[in-house]
Motif scaffolding. Structure first.
Motif, mmCIF file in Angstrom:
data_model
loop_
_atom_site.group_PDB
_atom_site.id
_atom_site.type_symbol
_atom_site.label_atom_id
_atom_site.label_comp_id
_atom_site.label_asym_id
_atom_site.label_seq_id
_atom_site.Cartn_x
_atom_site.Cartn_y
_atom_site.Cartn_z
ATOM 1 N N LYS A 35 70.661 30.563 67.291
ATOM 2 C CA LYS A 35 72.168 30.855 68.101
ATOM 3 C C LYS A 35 72.860 31.984 67.341
ATOM 4 C CE LYS A 35 72.435 26.036 69.572
ATOM 5 N NZ LYS A 35 73.220 25.094 69.873
ATOM 6 N N MET A 36 72.560 32.435 66.343
ATOM 7 C CA MET A 36 73.505 33.708 65.288
ATOM 8 C C MET A 36 72.748 35.072 66.505
ATOM 9 S SD MET A 36 72.358 35.587 61.647
ATOM 10 C CE MET A 36 71.828 34.705 60.909
ATOM 11 N N LYS A 37 74.232 35.781 66.723
ATOM 12 C CA LYS A 37 74.456 36.869 67.854
ATOM 13 C C LYS A 37 74.218 37.940 66.296
ATOM 14 C CE LYS A 37 74.301 35.154 71.023
ATOM 15 N NZ LYS A 37 73.174 34.593 72.088
ATOM 16 N N VAL A 38 75.218 38.099 64.934
ATOM 17 C CA VAL A 38 74.661 38.946 63.663
ATOM 18 C C VAL A 38 75.095 38.375 62.425
ATOM 19 C CG1 VAL A 38 77.813 38.648 64.424
ATOM 20 C CG2 VAL A 38 77.160 40.895 63.748
ATOM 21 N N ASP A 69 50.835 33.538 47.798
ATOM 22 C CA ASP A 69 51.117 33.161 49.334
ATOM 23 C C ASP A 69 52.780 33.633 49.681
ATOM 24 O OD1 ASP A 69 48.489 31.672 49.692
ATOM 25 O OD2 ASP A 69 49.889 29.204 48.876
ATOM 26 N N TYR A 70 52.419 34.274 50.514
ATOM 27 C CA TYR A 70 53.847 35.262 51.347
ATOM 28 C C TYR A 70 54.374 34.483 52.623
ATOM 29 C CZ TYR A 70 52.345 39.036 48.201
ATOM 30 O OH TYR A 70 52.325 40.074 47.032
ATOM 31 N N TYR A 71 55.344 33.784 52.162
ATOM 32 C CA TYR A 71 55.972 33.393 53.428
ATOM 33 C C TYR A 71 57.702 34.669 53.834
ATOM 34 C CZ TYR A 71 58.811 30.177 56.382
ATOM 35 O OH TYR A 71 59.626 30.034 57.157
ATOM 36 N N PHE A 72 57.081 34.915 54.991
ATOM 37 C CA PHE A 72 58.757 35.505 55.308
ATOM 38 C C PHE A 72 59.546 34.552 56.830
ATOM 39 C CE2 PHE A 72 55.749 37.906 53.371
ATOM 40 C CZ PHE A 72 56.425 39.186 52.898
ATOM 41 N N ARG A 73 60.786 34.753 56.873
ATOM 42 C CA ARG A 73 61.173 34.118 58.086
ATOM 43 C C ARG A 73 62.434 35.046 58.314
ATOM 44 N NH1 ARG A 73 62.542 29.725 56.958
ATOM 45 N NH2 ARG A 73 64.933 29.442 56.807
ATOM 46 N N ILE A 74 62.770 35.890 59.468
ATOM 47 C CA ILE A 74 63.117 36.500 60.050
ATOM 48 C C ILE A 74 63.865 37.150 61.192
ATOM 49 C CG2 ILE A 74 63.421 39.776 60.360
ATOM 50 C CD1 ILE A 74 60.765 39.224 58.699
ATOM 51 N N LYS A 75 65.278 36.856 61.715
ATOM 52 C CA LYS A 75 65.856 37.183 63.210
ATOM 53 C C LYS A 75 66.301 38.419 63.335
ATOM 54 C CE LYS A 75 69.064 35.323 65.915
ATOM 55 N NZ LYS A 75 68.839 34.845 66.876
ATOM 56 N N ILE A 76 65.740 38.877 64.466
ATOM 57 C CA ILE A 76 65.634 40.298 65.258
ATOM 58 C C ILE A 76 66.959 40.228 65.722
ATOM 59 C CG2 ILE A 76 64.706 41.708 67.393
ATOM 60 C CD1 ILE A 76 63.339 40.683 64.643
ATOM 61 N N LEU A 77 68.555 41.039 65.789
ATOM 62 C CA LEU A 77 69.180 41.104 65.660
ATOM 63 C C LEU A 77 69.671 41.966 66.560
ATOM 64 C CD1 LEU A 77 71.535 40.599 62.461
ATOM 65 C CD2 LEU A 77 70.917 38.771 64.541
ATOM 66 N N LYS A 78 68.780 43.425 67.275
ATOM 67 C CA LYS A 78 69.542 44.859 67.714
ATOM 68 C C LYS A 78 67.879 44.669 68.057
ATOM 69 C CE LYS A 78 73.250 46.314 65.580
ATOM 70 N NZ LYS A 78 74.228 46.511 65.054
ATOM 71 N N LYS A 79 67.852 45.863 68.900
ATOM 72 C CA LYS A 79 66.403 46.228 70.151
ATOM 73 C C LYS A 79 65.214 47.030 68.518
ATOM 74 C CE LYS A 79 63.713 48.443 73.701
ATOM 75 N NZ LYS A 79 64.604 49.416 75.024
ATOM 76 N N ASP A 80 66.690 47.692 67.513
ATOM 77 C CA ASP A 80 65.537 48.356 66.311
ATOM 78 C C ASP A 80 65.085 47.766 65.602
ATOM 79 O OD1 ASP A 80 66.005 51.265 67.592
ATOM 80 O OD2 ASP A 80 68.232 51.297 66.935
ATOM 81 N N ASN A 106 61.946 31.499 69.785
ATOM 82 C CA ASN A 106 62.548 31.917 70.739
ATOM 83 C C ASN A 106 63.833 30.824 71.989
ATOM 84 O OD1 ASN A 106 63.157 35.078 71.399
ATOM 85 N ND2 ASN A 106 60.788 34.374 71.960
ATOM 86 N N MET A 107 64.378 31.009 72.339
ATOM 87 C CA MET A 107 65.886 30.141 72.720
ATOM 88 C C MET A 107 65.703 30.347 74.318
ATOM 89 S SD MET A 107 68.461 27.833 71.882
ATOM 90 C CE MET A 107 69.357 27.990 70.968
ATOM 91 N N VAL A 108 64.984 29.156 74.692
ATOM 92 C CA VAL A 108 65.209 29.529 76.199
ATOM 93 C C VAL A 108 65.674 27.755 76.842
ATOM 94 C CG1 VAL A 108 63.704 29.314 78.435
ATOM 95 C CG2 VAL A 108 63.034 30.566 76.180
ATOM 96 N N ALA A 109 66.735 28.047 77.653
ATOM 97 C CA ALA A 109 67.571 26.552 78.197
ATOM 98 C C ALA A 109 67.756 26.531 77.069
ATOM 99 C CB ALA A 109 66.593 26.473 79.590
ATOM 100 N N SER A 110 68.690 26.516 76.078
ATOM 101 C CA SER A 110 69.631 25.777 75.143
ATOM 102 C C SER A 110 68.534 25.275 74.346
ATOM 103 C CB SER A 110 70.578 24.865 76.049
ATOM 104 O OG SER A 110 71.386 24.854 76.444
ATOM 105 N N SER A 111 66.472 25.334 74.023
ATOM 106 C CA SER A 111 65.698 24.660 73.789
ATOM 107 C C SER A 111 64.921 26.038 72.974
ATOM 108 C CB SER A 111 64.942 24.133 74.403
ATOM 109 O OG SER A 111 64.125 24.541 75.536
ATOM 110 N N LEU A 112 63.940 25.441 72.118
ATOM 111 C CA LEU A 112 63.396 26.057 70.671
ATOM 112 C C LEU A 112 61.652 26.326 71.759
ATOM 113 C CD1 LEU A 112 63.658 26.295 67.108
ATOM 114 C CD2 LEU A 112 61.131 26.200 68.433
ATOM 115 N N GLN A 113 61.506 27.895 71.855
ATOM 116 C CA GLN A 113 60.617 27.646 72.648
ATOM 117 C C GLN A 113 59.443 28.913 71.674
ATOM 118 O OE1 GLN A 113 59.486 30.729 75.775
ATOM 119 N NE2 GLN A 113 59.630 29.540 76.652
ATOM 120 N N LYS A 114 58.370 28.117 70.941
ATOM 121 C CA LYS A 114 57.460 29.151 69.861
ATOM 122 C C LYS A 114 56.183 29.518 70.628
ATOM 123 C CE LYS A 114 57.414 24.715 66.970
ATOM 124 N NZ LYS A 114 56.864 24.169 66.521
#
Length: 650
Positions: A35-38, A69-80, A106-114
């Protein structure tokens, strides 16, 4: 640089102790993250690292090599930010990359899609003979996506433990690094950059590894973390980003085998000096003074005055060689061959200069440098790979000169600006090597004299004399020796809005410290005319028109490479048919801590306007706390050099 203390507490664990269990698991993305936008701490961020972790440990299933072991979780905020979904992992020779997993949420119809990364979309690439890479792109990327991926890098090279970067080009909310390494391996662990750790829990784990048929071993445990790390944004007037970006580095100091034998990987400077002197590096090349004595013209070595002799030898070597722009290795330097072929790299040329000076009985030393693009060298202990440049330190009658014969535009006493990087390590084999600050040898000066006459009809003619010295002169020589004069003058006319009638230049030869230019010109006044008035900017020569410092806040020091001095004197004689309008006010501005100052004085006496303007930057580096004063300093410089003098026709 901050040294991280590895030993804080000692505790016992069973043989089942598993560092691997500390590795982050997949499947941690949340609806809240989707849900994060910015990112509220940086609204300009194209993406933000929500969480990342590195976990290094001895891997019994991989021949007791080091696995991370490397782990990353990243939020995409803009097209760049889509580029953060394209991953490339380099690995060296016997290293391997495995256990790759990736998911896009991704968020699809208020649910989490993998959407999972498929093995067919993972590629292995041959980069060089020694390097390969694994690359993949996370699927179904959208603005608002959360991407999550992990992999394991396994390496037999205990002396090549990778740095962990807490900072990157996007902000990070949480970054953690864990490691558990056999105590047989002793590392120098250093925290670089400008941010402090939020977590620093070093310890020792007993019986952390059991090797069948041998013994159990204890481990050094490292647990480090940072929170809310801003994106690293490269700013103007910086040295290498390696000097600023927050990361932890590892340098293998020693390895202790089962029988107690200690193998050293990090030397002391005393030991390193012996290696240079003995010839393990280039010490044998420092003993070629007899060769140069036989091959140098006698008229150079027979000069009585030491300084004059040194200058003649310097310019001979500079003229003799052509720099081939190649790098060098310490064990492949051949000054005899390069001298006979008249072509060489940095080491060939400057070690030849050292031998030439020694052959003439002059007190000289080889000095090692790290160029600005490489970053500052490690000072606590010798890291030979930090040094990629060699110059000569000459001492005569209490005076010291750093010399560099690789560039024909450099005068005696200056080295390349790219090598002006804090400190040089001077190799003194009699008294021990030492660090020498090279900042006091860095300077640049520009002196301008202007005479202008404004005629009855408003025609403006002038004579401009510009004298550059220091690094200003070096860069000007380089430009004027590589570009046709016509092209240079055309660009100069366009930049300064003048028409040049006559031009002369002196001092382009290598042994000249000053470059003097004289311009006889007309000033185009038609564009600045309004009715019977026209406006004259008296700064005809390359005025500072834009403040280079625009940030609201600067996190890192400002580094100008060398100190700067600028003086401008103008005399503008205006025909009596004109009335001079109100002149701007005189100004003065001083930076704190004696950092610099400028003075601007202007006056009109019987239609003769005289101007004196001078500014100087007394230091090479200014802290981020001094940034606001420096920014205002340049604001005032821009205003002064945008001065317009109003002339009204009577």
């Amino acid at each position: 640089m901050k040294k991280i203390i590895l030993f804080v507490c000692i505790f016992s664990v069973t043989i089942t102790y598993s560092q691997k269990s500390k590795s982050a698991n997949m499947g941690q993305a949340t609806l809240e993250e989707l849900k994060m936008k910015v990112y509220d701490k940086d609204s300009t961020a194209i993406a933000v690292v929500l969480y990342e972790q590195g976990n290094t440990y001895i891997n019994p299933s991989r021949n007791y090599y080091l696995s991370t072991d490397y782990y990353f979780r990243i939020k995409i905020l803009k097209k760049d930010g889509f580029k953060k979904g394209g991953i490339k992992i380099p690995f060296y020779r016997r290293e391997s990359v495995e256990n790759i997993k990736g998911v896009t949420y991704n968020m699809v119809a208020s649910s989490l899609q993998k959407k999972h990364l498929l093995s067919k979309d993972i590629y292995i690439n041959n980069e060089t003979n020694n390097w390969r890479s694994v690359s993949f792109t996370l699927p179904d990327l959208k603005i608002g996506s959360v991407i999550e991926y992990r992999y394991t890098l396994t390496s037999p090279y205990f002396n090549k433990l990778n740095d962990w970067y807490f900072q990157s080009d996007i902000p990070k909310i949480k970054s953690e690094y864990e490691s558990t390494i056999l105590s047989n391996y002793k590392y120098n662990v250093s925290l670089k950059g400008y941010f402090k750790l939020n977590k620093n829990n070093p310890s020792v784990a007993r019986r952390c590894v059991s090797i069948p048929g041998l013994s159990e071993g204890s481990c050094h445990v490292l647990s480090l973390g940072m929170n809310d790390i801003p994106a690293f944004k490269e700013e103007g007037y910086m040295t290498s980003i390696k000097n600023y970006i927050s990361r932890v580095t590892f340098e293998l100091e020693s390895y202790t085998s089962a029988d107690g034998t200690v193998e050293k990987y990090t030397d002391s400077w005393k030991s390193t000096d012996r290696k240079f002197k003995s010839g393990e590096y280039f010490g044998s090349e420092l003993r070629k003074s007899n060769f140069f004595k036989r091959n140098l013209p006698e008229n150079l070595t027979n000069v009585a005055d030491k300084l004059e002799k040194a200058k003649k030898l310097f310019y001979f070597i500079q003229d003799h060689y052509t720099y081939n722009n190649n790098g060098f290795t310490y064990r492949k330097i051949d000054t005899k061959k390069s001298f006979n072929e008249r072509v060489g790299n940095i080491a060939d040329i400057n070690i030849s200069l050292y031998n030439a000076l020694k052959s003439a009985g002059l007190n000289s030393y080889v000095a090692l440098l790290s160029t600005r693009s490489i970053g500052l060298p490690t000072k606590v202990y010798p890291v030979i790979s930090d040094f990629n440049y060699i110059v000569v330190l000459l001492k005569i009658d209490g005076k010291e000169f750093f010399l560099d014969a690789t560039d024909k535009n450099l005068p005696f006493g200056l080295i390349r600006a790219s090598a002006l990087n804090g400190y040089a390590r001077v190799l003194d084999f009699s008294n021990g090597s030492y660090w020498k600050n090279i900042e006091k040898f860095n300077t640049s000066n520009e002196k301008i004299d202007l005479n202008v006459v404004v005629s009855e009809d408003g025609e403006t003619k002038g004579l401009l004399r510009v004298v550059n010295s220091g690094y200003n002169a070096v860069s000007l020589k380089s430009e004027l020796n590589t570009i046709k004069e016509g092209a240079y003058l055309e660009e100069y006319e366009n930049k300064n809005r003048i028409e040049i009638n006559k031009y002369s230049v002196k001092g382009l030869n290598s042994d000249s410290k000053n470059v003097t230019q004289v311009f006889n010109f007309n000033y185009e006044t038609t564009d600045a005319k309004v009715g019977n008035n026209f406006y004259l900017n008296p700064f005809f020569h390359e005025a500072i028109k834009i403040n280079p410092f625009k940030l609201k806040k600067r996190l890192y020091p400002v580094n100008f490479t060398y100190t700067r001095n600028y003086s401008y004197r103008a005399s503008i004689k205006i025909n009596e048919n004109f009335t001079v309008g109100r002149l701007p006010e005189n100004k003065a501005f001083a930076l704190p801590n004696n950092g610099g100052k400028f003075v601007f004085n202007i006056k009109n006496t019987n239609n003769k306007i005289t101007i004196f303007f001078k500014f100087q930057l007394n230091r090479i580096e200014y802290t981020n706390e001094e940034y606001f004063a420096l920014k205002e300093f340049f604001n005032q410089l821009v205003k002064v050099q945008s001065t317009l003098i109003s002339l009204k026709k009577n």
